[in-house]
Design a protein around this motif. Sequence first.
Motif, mmCIF file in Angstrom:
data_model
loop_
_atom_site.group_PDB
_atom_site.id
_atom_site.type_symbol
_atom_site.label_atom_id
_atom_site.label_comp_id
_atom_site.label_asym_id
_atom_site.label_seq_id
_atom_site.Cartn_x
_atom_site.Cartn_y
_atom_site.Cartn_z
ATOM 1 N N PHE A 71 0.839 -1.195 0.000
ATOM 2 C CA PHE A 71 0.000 0.000 0.000
ATOM 3 C C PHE A 71 0.881 1.254 0.000
ATOM 4 C CE2 PHE A 71 -3.145 3.031 1.798
ATOM 5 C CZ PHE A 71 -4.133 2.843 0.847
ATOM 6 N N ILE A 102 2.104 1.705 -3.471
ATOM 7 C CA ILE A 102 1.050 2.248 -4.340
ATOM 8 C C ILE A 102 0.907 3.750 -4.114
ATOM 9 C CG2 ILE A 102 -1.439 2.242 -4.743
ATOM 10 C CD1 ILE A 102 -1.405 -0.761 -4.118
ATOM 11 N N TYR A 114 3.545 5.675 -5.912
ATOM 12 C CA TYR A 114 3.187 5.723 -7.333
ATOM 13 C C TYR A 114 2.072 6.744 -7.560
ATOM 14 C CZ TYR A 114 2.094 3.837 -11.977
ATOM 15 O OH TYR A 114 1.885 3.683 -13.310
ATOM 16 N N TYR A 115 1.120 6.755 -6.643
ATOM 17 C CA TYR A 115 -0.025 7.671 -6.673
ATOM 18 C C TYR A 115 0.461 9.103 -6.794
ATOM 19 C CZ TYR A 115 -4.194 9.917 -4.493
ATOM 20 O OH TYR A 115 -5.277 10.675 -4.188
ATOM 21 N N GLU A 120 3.194 9.548 -10.214
ATOM 22 C CA GLU A 120 2.764 9.476 -11.617
ATOM 23 C C GLU A 120 2.235 10.824 -12.117
ATOM 24 O OE1 GLU A 120 -0.279 6.607 -12.172
ATOM 25 O OE2 GLU A 120 -1.729 7.689 -10.951
ATOM 26 N N HIS A 121 1.896 11.716 -11.165
ATOM 27 C CA HIS A 121 1.488 13.049 -11.611
ATOM 28 C C HIS A 121 2.670 13.830 -12.149
ATOM 29 C CE1 HIS A 121 -2.613 12.876 -10.127
ATOM 30 N NE2 HIS A 121 -2.120 12.192 -9.125
ATOM 31 N N ILE A 160 -7.594 8.840 7.550
ATOM 32 C CA ILE A 160 -6.192 8.781 7.116
ATOM 33 C C ILE A 160 -6.021 9.319 5.705
ATOM 34 C CG2 ILE A 160 -4.264 7.228 6.545
ATOM 35 C CD1 ILE A 160 -5.192 5.371 8.739
ATOM 36 N N PRO A 179 -6.320 13.775 3.708
ATOM 37 C CA PRO A 179 -5.415 14.797 3.162
ATOM 38 C C PRO A 179 -4.877 14.481 1.773
ATOM 39 C CG PRO A 179 -4.398 13.655 5.020
ATOM 40 C CD PRO A 179 -5.794 13.175 4.932
ATOM 41 N N ILE A 180 -4.887 13.204 1.373
ATOM 42 C CA ILE A 180 -4.265 12.902 0.079
ATOM 43 C C ILE A 180 -5.279 12.666 -1.028
ATOM 44 C CG2 ILE A 180 -2.131 12.009 1.057
ATOM 45 C CD1 ILE A 180 -3.164 9.250 0.772
ATOM 46 N N ILE A 181 -6.576 12.639 -0.691
ATOM 47 C CA ILE A 181 -7.586 12.351 -1.710
ATOM 48 C C ILE A 181 -7.654 13.402 -2.822
ATOM 49 C CG2 ILE A 181 -10.095 12.365 -2.020
ATOM 50 C CD1 ILE A 181 -10.312 10.165 -0.138
ATOM 51 N N PRO A 182 -7.523 14.705 -2.527
ATOM 52 C CA PRO A 182 -7.650 15.698 -3.605
ATOM 53 C C PRO A 182 -6.623 15.513 -4.714
ATOM 54 C CG PRO A 182 -7.728 16.759 -1.467
ATOM 55 C CD PRO A 182 -7.385 15.341 -1.209
ATOM 56 N N LEU A 183 -5.540 14.787 -4.424
ATOM 57 C CA LEU A 183 -4.492 14.558 -5.400
ATOM 58 C C LEU A 183 -4.939 13.628 -6.527
ATOM 59 C CD1 LEU A 183 -1.400 15.137 -5.649
ATOM 60 C CD2 LEU A 183 -1.030 13.009 -4.432
ATOM 61 N N GLY A 184 -5.936 12.778 -6.241
ATOM 62 C CA GLY A 184 -6.265 11.677 -7.146
ATOM 63 C C GLY A 184 -7.010 12.097 -8.400
ATOM 64 N N PHE A 185 -7.226 11.123 -9.277
ATOM 65 C CA PHE A 185 -8.033 11.344 -10.469
ATOM 66 C C PHE A 185 -9.490 11.515 -10.055
ATOM 67 C CE2 PHE A 185 -4.544 8.532 -11.733
ATOM 68 C CZ PHE A 185 -3.919 9.364 -12.646
ATOM 69 N N LEU A 227 -10.181 5.355 -2.961
ATOM 70 C CA LEU A 227 -8.949 5.129 -2.208
ATOM 71 C C LEU A 227 -9.249 4.894 -0.732
ATOM 72 C CD1 LEU A 227 -5.887 5.024 -2.454
ATOM 73 C CD2 LEU A 227 -5.832 7.423 -1.818
ATOM 74 N N GLY A 269 -7.105 -0.337 -4.371
ATOM 75 C CA GLY A 269 -6.319 0.860 -4.098
ATOM 76 C C GLY A 269 -5.454 1.232 -5.293
ATOM 77 N N ALA A 270 -4.785 0.225 -5.870
ATOM 78 C CA ALA A 270 -3.906 0.493 -7.007
ATOM 79 C C ALA A 270 -4.718 0.988 -8.194
ATOM 80 C CB ALA A 270 -3.131 -0.766 -7.382
ATOM 81 N N ALA A 324 -6.196 4.586 -7.100
ATOM 82 C CA ALA A 324 -5.255 5.667 -6.886
ATOM 83 C C ALA A 324 -4.457 5.955 -8.136
ATOM 84 C CB ALA A 324 -4.308 5.308 -5.741
ATOM 85 N N ALA A 325 -4.104 4.911 -8.873
ATOM 86 C CA ALA A 325 -3.119 5.120 -9.917
ATOM 87 C C ALA A 325 -3.552 4.522 -11.249
ATOM 88 C CB ALA A 325 -1.792 4.514 -9.479
ATOM 89 N N TYR A 326 -4.845 4.217 -11.429
ATOM 90 C CA TYR A 326 -5.307 3.511 -12.628
ATOM 91 C C TYR A 326 -4.493 2.248 -12.851
ATOM 92 C CZ TYR A 326 -8.228 7.492 -13.904
ATOM 93 O OH TYR A 326 -9.180 8.465 -13.909
ATOM 94 N N GLY A 327 -4.220 1.530 -11.774
ATOM 95 C CA GLY A 327 -3.490 0.270 -11.900
ATOM 96 C C GLY A 327 -1.989 0.486 -11.941
#
Lengths: 494, 222
Positions: A173, A176, A179-180, A183-184, B118, B121-127, B134, B171-172, B175-178
């Motif tokens: 995790f 991941i 990478y999260y 990758e940006h 948890i 704080p990092i969710i706004p970063l995602g797609f 996530l 999660g993968a 968060a990261a489209y695999g």
Amino acid sequence: MSWPLALLVAAPVMAGLGSLLVQQRRAIEVLQCALAGTLLAAAALVAGQVIAAGEVSVGDFLQADALSAWLDLIIGFVGSSGTFYAVGYMGEEMDRGHLSLRRYSQFFCLFDLYLSAMLLGVNQENIAIMWIAIEGSTLWAALLIGFDRSKAALEAGWKYIILSAVGIALALFGTILVYYSSEHVLGVSSEALRWSRLYRVAGELDPAAIKVAFIFALIGYGTKAGVAPMHTWLPDAHAESPTPMSAMLSANMLTVAVYAILRFKAVTDRTVGPEFAGKLIVGLALLSLAVSAIFLLVQRDYKRLFAYSSIEHIGIALLGFGVGGLGVFGGAWHLMNHALAKSTAFYGAGLVFLRYNHKSLDRVTGLLRQMPVAGTAILVAGVALAGMPPFGLFTSEVLIAIGAYRAKPEVTYVFLALLALAFVTLLYQVLRMTLGAPGEAGTALGRQCRIFTSAAVGINIVALGTIGLHVPPGLEVLLASIVKIFGSGMEGPR
Amino acid sequence: MPLLTPLIGSQMVDLGSALLLLTCFAIVAQRRLSSCVDLFALQSVFLALTAALVAFLTGIHHIYIAAALTIVIKAVVIPRILKRVIERLNVKRELQMNVNVPTGLLICGALVILAFFITQPIIPLGFLLTRDSLAIALAIILIGFFMMIARKKAVTQVIGFLVMENGLFLGATAAAYGMPLIVELGVFFDVLVGVLIIGIYSHRMQDTFDSVDTSKLTTLKE
């Protein structure tokens, strides 16, 4: 293209599968001895190339920088003497009729695949493939820990596999999440998982994501490194697995797990500064030291004694890396000397177990007189592990203490107090085991077993003595490059 | 219509993730071992569908391969292995647990809140499409972890581990489209070998202890 590097990772796979196929004792012995020689030579050549060129690679697949080469040296060297030792130890088990030829060859196959998985893990720039390789080594190790099939071995193996499955999942995790955020910056591709790229763009990564990722990686790989409070599998696994494997667990596997933590730390430090990761690591390191110092006192089993000492030493090395600067130098030096000394201690312990067929600490005395090789191994390794000169562990502990004092004086006081407690306990037990009059007669060991195990102990002690007093120039270059990866740590720039 | 697609797409991904979380609760509440395995297989199907949906909406093709592998390995092969292990055992139901079902469900509820806390704080970063998943992925990981602690039978502990793996996969994907395909393949291989090894262990445990109750493993203590 670096041939030694390719050979280093591929040779154990070939020797392992070969051992499974030939099913003939002499042939397996020859194969394993050839493997031991190859590992030693290839690791030395890789280190030489890295010293000369900075980093080497095999196409896109394997990459080694100074830190990888450091781990190659540790795994290659200890793996080599461990293979010799395993040939003697498992051969003796077979001569006594405890082991069939099929299980004998299975053992070597698993043992080699395990070594190969770790070597793949440390020579890999891609953090996700590193994870896969380390998980692979966990799985092979699980089969090796339960190899004896006794109730206790099954229990130890089960505990190990459940705890490390959880740990390794948390580490994935963390991977991941890296990478999260990367990758940006680096785009959706494998490039976003490479150390060298991550170091370069670390300043642009999202600090919140990297912090959370580091915590997951620290807990995850920390479980595998036997860091308290996730250490509970470690004493059982070390005590119940066949002794060649106990030596490898302590010398290689814990070290590889520390390596994985360090890679994440290097990225985290570049993104959010050294304080964040440093404080977390120092906290866990001190807790490990405290737990091991206390549990060392109450041990009744000599293999468990050395197992708790591993928790202590991994804690010391992590403390060094946590404070940074001089501590990094000390920490890396500590990892190498600990691997050599702890495997030597286990080699001795295994011989004692073969002779007496019990692991009770109280009933073992007078080893030097009765079993000179095992006695010398335990005495020398014990003195080294307690942190006495003229061995490298003394040097590294002093360096780590100085590094800690520069960064956080209060940490140093706790560190030294716990170190003193562990020192007294370990030295007392080791001297009691080795000196005095022998207690029981036990079963004498076969000639072949004596030759191979003496060779393994001899190689380790010579190495331990050689690097004890001074750091060889080549290794100093490697250490300097490792320190450069981590910067000045919590001491701050000077 | 093109304006609406991202919104509907993201809601469908959320729905898939929520179904995954729901099956987690069902597994925690289930005492019959074989039903736990079935529920895990169902969860894996939901996971594959969610991943396929993400692949369809983003046009990233390698996620399809990972989704297909999920169906084959996690919804067919692994449940079969586990069923075979259960057949060999003399226990079909788990009567004694370290934590009883109602308390377990409450704890799982708390774990979901923790997961959202948890990841906040990092969710706004995602797609935009997948970022809410996530938190759910972390919740599933934590619930799997909890199952490994709360249950005593070797088989249910394995299911806990597999639920964690499903959470990681979600999660993968979220968060990261695999992860890159080579990584996904490696992870699948490791999971499969891991389950085989755990299967070997539970066979040996059955032979040695005449039980797969891990609370019988008590000889090694300080």
